[in-house]
Scaffold this motif. Structure first.
Motif, PDB file in Angstrom:
ATOM      1  N   ALA A 176      35.807 -23.079 -12.677  1.00  0.00           N
ATOM      2  CA  ALA A 176      35.427 -23.897 -13.835  1.00  0.00           C
ATOM      3  C   ALA A 176      35.652 -25.372 -13.524  1.00  0.00           C
ATOM      4  O   ALA A 176      34.864 -26.230 -13.921  1.00  0.00           O
ATOM      5  CB  ALA A 176      36.228 -23.474 -15.057  1.00  0.00           C
ATOM      6  N   ARG A 177      36.717 -25.688 -12.788  1.00  0.00           N
ATOM      7  CA  ARG A 177      36.983 -27.087 -12.450  1.00  0.00           C
ATOM      8  C   ARG A 177      35.928 -27.621 -11.502  1.00  0.00           C
ATOM      9  O   ARG A 177      35.486 -28.752 -11.618  1.00  0.00           O
ATOM     10  CB  ARG A 177      38.372 -27.235 -11.846  1.00  0.00           C
ATOM     11  CG  ARG A 177      39.461 -27.106 -12.878  1.00  0.00           C
ATOM     12  CD  ARG A 177      40.818 -27.258 -12.258  1.00  0.00           C
ATOM     13  NE  ARG A 177      41.118 -28.637 -11.893  1.00  0.00           N
ATOM     14  CZ  ARG A 177      41.588 -29.544 -12.738  1.00  0.00           C
ATOM     15  NH1 ARG A 177      41.813 -29.207 -13.968  1.00  0.00           N
ATOM     16  NH2 ARG A 177      41.837 -30.772 -12.341  1.00  0.00           N
ATOM     17  N   LEU A 178      35.516 -26.755 -10.562  1.00  0.00           N
ATOM     18  CA  LEU A 178      34.434 -27.147  -9.647  1.00  0.00           C
ATOM     19  C   LEU A 178      33.200 -27.536 -10.443  1.00  0.00           C
ATOM     20  O   LEU A 178      32.508 -28.499 -10.114  1.00  0.00           O
ATOM     21  CB  LEU A 178      34.079 -25.983  -8.733  1.00  0.00           C
ATOM     22  CG  LEU A 178      34.835 -25.878  -7.420  1.00  0.00           C
ATOM     23  CD1 LEU A 178      34.353 -24.662  -6.662  1.00  0.00           C
ATOM     24  CD2 LEU A 178      34.625 -27.131  -6.599  1.00  0.00           C
ATOM     25  N   ARG A 180      32.928 -28.868 -13.260  1.00  0.00           N
ATOM     26  CA  ARG A 180      32.986 -30.183 -13.859  1.00  0.00           C
ATOM     27  C   ARG A 180      33.330 -31.241 -12.840  1.00  0.00           C
ATOM     28  O   ARG A 180      33.661 -32.364 -13.186  1.00  0.00           O
ATOM     29  CB  ARG A 180      33.986 -30.191 -15.015  1.00  0.00           C
ATOM     30  CG  ARG A 180      33.324 -29.693 -16.293  1.00  0.00           C
ATOM     31  CD  ARG A 180      34.168 -29.911 -17.493  1.00  0.00           C
ATOM     32  NE  ARG A 180      34.404 -31.305 -17.784  1.00  0.00           N
ATOM     33  CZ  ARG A 180      35.125 -31.717 -18.821  1.00  0.00           C
ATOM     34  NH1 ARG A 180      35.658 -30.831 -19.617  1.00  0.00           N
ATOM     35  NH2 ARG A 180      35.306 -32.989 -19.032  1.00  0.00           N
ATOM     36  N   ARG A 182      35.904 -31.511 -10.945  1.00  0.00           N
ATOM     37  CA  ARG A 182      37.297 -31.944 -10.946  1.00  0.00           C
ATOM     38  C   ARG A 182      37.968 -31.473  -9.665  1.00  0.00           C
ATOM     39  O   ARG A 182      37.553 -30.479  -9.079  1.00  0.00           O
ATOM     40  CB  ARG A 182      38.030 -31.331 -12.131  1.00  0.00           C
ATOM     41  CG  ARG A 182      37.455 -31.784 -13.431  1.00  0.00           C
ATOM     42  CD  ARG A 182      38.473 -31.676 -14.507  1.00  0.00           C
ATOM     43  NE  ARG A 182      37.987 -32.381 -15.673  1.00  0.00           N
ATOM     44  CZ  ARG A 182      38.756 -32.740 -16.675  1.00  0.00           C
ATOM     45  NH1 ARG A 182      40.040 -32.481 -16.643  1.00  0.00           N
ATOM     46  NH2 ARG A 182      38.263 -33.362 -17.699  1.00  0.00           N
TER      47      ARG A 182
END
Lengths: 368, 534
Positions: A176-178, A180, A182
């Motif tokens: 999920a961070r990838l 966005r 991040r």
């Protein structure tokens, strides 16, 4: 009563513990290597096929790393042992207050060999533990713990199930961070992942607690007196402590603990008494407890017989189980020590292979 | 069997349950419906005593369950009477093998080993799990896990079974399987079943009675037909019935089909439906795409082209590779062979910043995309990270989610609002391709309607959209193209109307009623009857 088809989970762990003990009693690299081979052969032949990744492989990797680390440490920092010098590293002179430590200097074959042997001993213990893990899941062992330890066993089981869940949750959050853009590494990344993972874990444990509660976990029968339960628990804890001290004395093999064998016996008796006192508590029942029979006894006993043979071989001829590289010589394995290795292979005879277990399950044909 | 007597309940300041009076008879299958946040889960948990014993909060009045007042009976003591299966069955598993999980509650209750053995076999048979008995729980599919969770509470022989959204995560086939097992329990074993569900079209045919919560603490209970007659939440079948003026309203597709002769004749004479738009340029493409996890091949030679200004639906069983396909298109999963490209480049080769401007991906749990403590902080960090002018994200979020209170914590928003917020953030850099994984999971009808409106707006702007979903009604409403995956292979690919009307498992209710005519939604039918093509 069901017939016993495979050795009980606890029997596998007893077998492995016996072999670990045997390894701890010897410093003969050839004997250690043979023991390691025996453990690997039994484990590979008898591990259930549905395991996605055998724990043995993981433990073998760790064992290898331990040997390597010991060798590297010996080369860089080790004591400068006398012998045939292989090569000489530039050495750093140490101040007088750090006399025991040396950096660099001559590296001898003998020094390396003794490092490898020491590492090998630890490696065999690890392999035995890995094999136990692969052959019988720790959860199956926990299920067989006496009722008194039920709460502890459940806590450990839940923790064991939890680890893979947390890993999966880390992976999801990383993805999920990838998405966005991040960072997923570094301090910022770690913080960003740790907080949601902890939130997730907390959510999960609350849900699990609710589910366990809703399914009757922690019910206590009115009929069992609290006093008796406490007595049982106290006896059990005291017994385990005495057993621990006595067991250490026996393992250390010297006069560190006087009357070690007696102490160990006393501890064992106390543990049995504690379990017996609690065992009659009828709060819980057990679903399909795995039957214990000749196969289990033979499997568990073979590990300890192997350890006993190593001890006897040492008494008969100390040089057969202890080996030192000074003077440089081939390690010898006496027939008695070799017998210890052969005995370690007994589970191959008493535990049926995977195909035969499956056949026995599917069609209920008794395995001879 | 269960009696709510003047029950009030609240966690904080506002009452979730207000003066509830409700009786559930022995052997009844009761369905609880209502918008998100209307207290469905709270009501179900009360039956098991999890509320208030595990949740805290204030309870007034009482709930009597099989003669016990939940005020002084903790869930542990109700374990033999009530079986509770939560929203996420995997989170409730205590052991690691199917058989042990089923026996767990009985072990705690101290049931005789011989009885236990027999009941485990019965539970395995009732839930058709005997072939999975030796499997590890982690290796099971979603539908199988749900069935194990039900079997695990059934084995303790409760008189009441409580299920919270039992089919939310399941594909249509698996949902059917679980629901028919439940009907078997009600009919053959005489169990009392209470279940909550968002997807009314799935559960209504099985219900004896429906309780409709309005979200303000009020409620209506009664026969499904009567309650649905003036409910704002209604499955397409009921809406079709209202449109055609049928009374009483049909609850099952079979009832509707027997009545719809005149309607079908009227529709058959109407002009054929407008063909689907072809769309613009190809935005994303896959060529013989394969992807694997270890030894497991998740995608096996997928060829797909997604055009600007179209909505493509990806359907298929749980575990058929839908999410993996989206991950490959989003560039967070490397293909093992073949390739995926967005524009001309494989998305995995793009830098993080470029990727965000090209592809927007909202994963199954949209809340994972939200980190900040406040909504406005979330928007501000998104602007900063995506290199946008301050306020862009906030504007995008407002366009999609409407006005959200800027000081709310994103985790406190409803599922629909979380999805809209995540979608607003993802859309702020104006990506050409938007991927949504199971967006309607946990959404009520209202939230779903606004999602449909958002998707239609994006399509009009020329964005290419790919939606992986189990929700056939959503596909019927918005999709132009439909792709069905099975075992990582494309087994159907074409216009949405053609694909879903020809696949019985994926056909929406309206199509089932009006077949062989290929009408998909009530909206289409209504528009056609008024004489203006939709």
């Amino acid at each position: 009563m069901r017939r016993e088809r495979t050795p009980h989970a606890v029997a596998w762990w007893i077998w492995a513990a016996g072999l670990a003990l045997a390894a701890l009693r010897t410093s003969n690299p050839l004997l250690l290597a043979l023991l390691a081979a025996a453990i690997v052969v039994v484990c590979v032949a008898r591990t259930p096929r549905d395991l996605q990744q055998s724990p043995l492989a993981t433990f073998a990797r760790v064992a290898l790393i331990i040997i390597l680390v010991r060798v590297v440490l010996q080369i860089v920092f080790g004591q400068r042992l006398p012998g045939h010098v292989l090569f000489t590293l530039p050495s750093v002179p140490m101040p007088s207050w750090a006399e025991g430590v040396s950096i660099g200097g001559p590296v001898s074959i003998e020094g390396l060999l003794s490092a490898i042997t020491g590492g090998l001993r630890l490696a065999v213990v690890l392999l035995a533990f890995g094999a136990a893990n692969a052959l019988a899941s720790p959860r199956a062992v926990l299920r067989s713990l006496p009722g008194l330890l039920h709460e502890v066993a459940v806590a450990i089981t839940v923790a064991l199930c939890f680890a893979p869940e947390v890993l999966a949750s880390v992976r999801r959050i990383q993805q999920a961070r990838l998405l966005r853009g991040r960072p997923t590494t570094g301090i910022a990344g770690m913080r960003g992942i740790a907080v949601p993972v902890l939130e997730d874990a907390l959510d999960r444990s609350i849900q699990l607690a609710a589910s366990m509660g809703a399914r009757g976990f922690g019910r206590r029968p009115v009929s069992v007196s609290l006093a008796r339960e406490r007595t049982a628990l106290a006896t059990l804890i005291l017994g385990s402590m005495i057993l621990l001290v006595g067991g250490y004395g026996v393992l250390a093999g010297s006069s560190v603990v006087p009357g070690a064998a007696w102490l160990a016996g006393l501890g064992l008796a106390a543990v049995c008494l504690g379990v017996g006192l609690s065992g009659r508590r009828a709060a819980r029942t057990r679903y399909r407890p795995a039957p214990v029979g000749l196969r289990s006894v033979a499997c568990g006993a073979s590990g300890w017989l192997s350890a006993l043979l190593v001890v006897i071989a040492g008494v008969a001829d100390a040089s057969s189980i202890t080996w030192s590289p000074w003077p440089l010589s081939w390690p010898q394995v006496t027939p008695l020590a070799f017998a210890a290795v052969v005995i370690a292979l007994v589970p191959l005879l008493v535990a049926p292979g995977e195909a035969r277990v499956a056949a026995a399950r599917g069609t209920k044909i008794a395995v001879s | 069997m269960i009696r709510f007597a003047g029950t009030w309940f609240r966690y904080g300041s506002s009452w979730v349950v207000r003066d509830l009076d409700l009786e559930v008879a022995d052997g009844e299958l009761l369905v609880v419906v209502g918008p998100t946040g209307s207290g469905k889960t709270t009501l179900l948990k009360m039956i098991d005593g999890l509320v208030p014993h595990f949740s805290g909060g204030e309870l007034r009045g009482d709930v009597i369950v099989a003669g016990h007042s939940i005020r002084d009976t903790p869930p542990t003591e109700l374990a033999g009477t009530v079986g509770y299966v939560g929203q996420d069955p995997a989170a409730s598993f205590v052991t690691d093998l199917v058989e042990e999980e089923i026996a767990y509650a009985m072990e705690n209750l101290g049931i005789e080993p011989a009885v236990m053995r027999r009941r485990v076999e019965e539970a395995l048979d009732l839930m058709s799990l005997h072939e999975l008995r030796d499997r590890r729980l982690t290796t099971l599919s979603g539908g199988q896990r749900q069935r194990v969770a039900i079997a695990a509470v059934l084995a303790a022989a409760p008189r009441i079974l409580v299920l919270d959204e039992p089919t939310a995560a399941l594909d249509p086939g698996a949902a059917e399987e679980v629901l028919s097992s439940l009907t078997r329990l009600v009919h053959d074993v005489g169990m009392t079943v209470v279940l909550a569900e968002h997807r009314l079209e799935r559960v209504l045919p099985f219900a004896d009675r429906v309780v409709l919560l309005d979200g303000q603490g009020g409620m209506v209970a009664g026969e499904p037909g009567a309650v649905m007659a003036d409910s704002a939440l209604a499955p397409p079948l009921i809406e079709l019935g209202r449109l055609a003026g049928w009374s009483p309203l049909p609850i099952t597709v079979r009832e509707a089909r027997r009545r719809c002769g005149p309607l079908r004749e009227a529709l058959a004479e109407l002009p054929t439906l407008a063909p689907e738009a072809d769309g613009g340029d190809v935005v994303a493409k896959t060529d013989g795409l394969c992807a694997s996890f270890g030894n497991l091949l998740a995608l096996d030679g997928v060829d797909l082209a997604v055009r600007a200004g179209t909505i493509t639906a990806i359907m298929g069983r749980n575990g058929s590779g839908k999410s993996t396909l989206l991950s490959c298109l989003a560039g967070i999963k490397e293909p093992s062979c073949g390739n995926a490209s967005v524009g001309q480049t494989p998305p995995a080769d793009l830098s993080a910043a470029e990727r965000i401007r090209t592809v927007g991906f909202v994963p199954q749990e949209a809340s994972l995309l939200l980190y900040a403590q406040r909504v406005d902080e979330e928007c501000a960090t998104a602007d900063e990270e995506h290199g946008l002018a301050p306020g862009t994200t906030a504007a995008s979020v407002t366009a999609i989610a409407g006005e959200l209170a800027p000081d709310r914590h994103p985790r406190d928003l409803s599922e629909g609002q979380q999805l809209a917020l995540a979608l607003g953030i993802v859309l702020a850099p104006a990506p050409r391709l938007v991927l949504l994984d199971e967006p309607t999971r946990g959404l009520d009808y209202e939230a779903k309607r606004s999602l449909v409106a958002i998707l239609e707006m994006l399509r009009a702007k020329g964005v290419a959209i790919v939606v992986a979903t189990h929700d056939v009604e959503l596909v019927a409403q918005v999709a132009d193209h439909a792709v069905v995956l099975a075992q990582g292979e494309v087994i159907a690919n074409g216009g949405a109307r053609e694909v879903i009307c020809h696949t019985p498992a994926f056909a929406p209710q309206v199509a089932k009623v009006l077949s062989p005519l290929a009408w998909l939604t009530v909206g289409e039918v209504a528009a056609a009857l008024e004489g203006s093509p939709s």
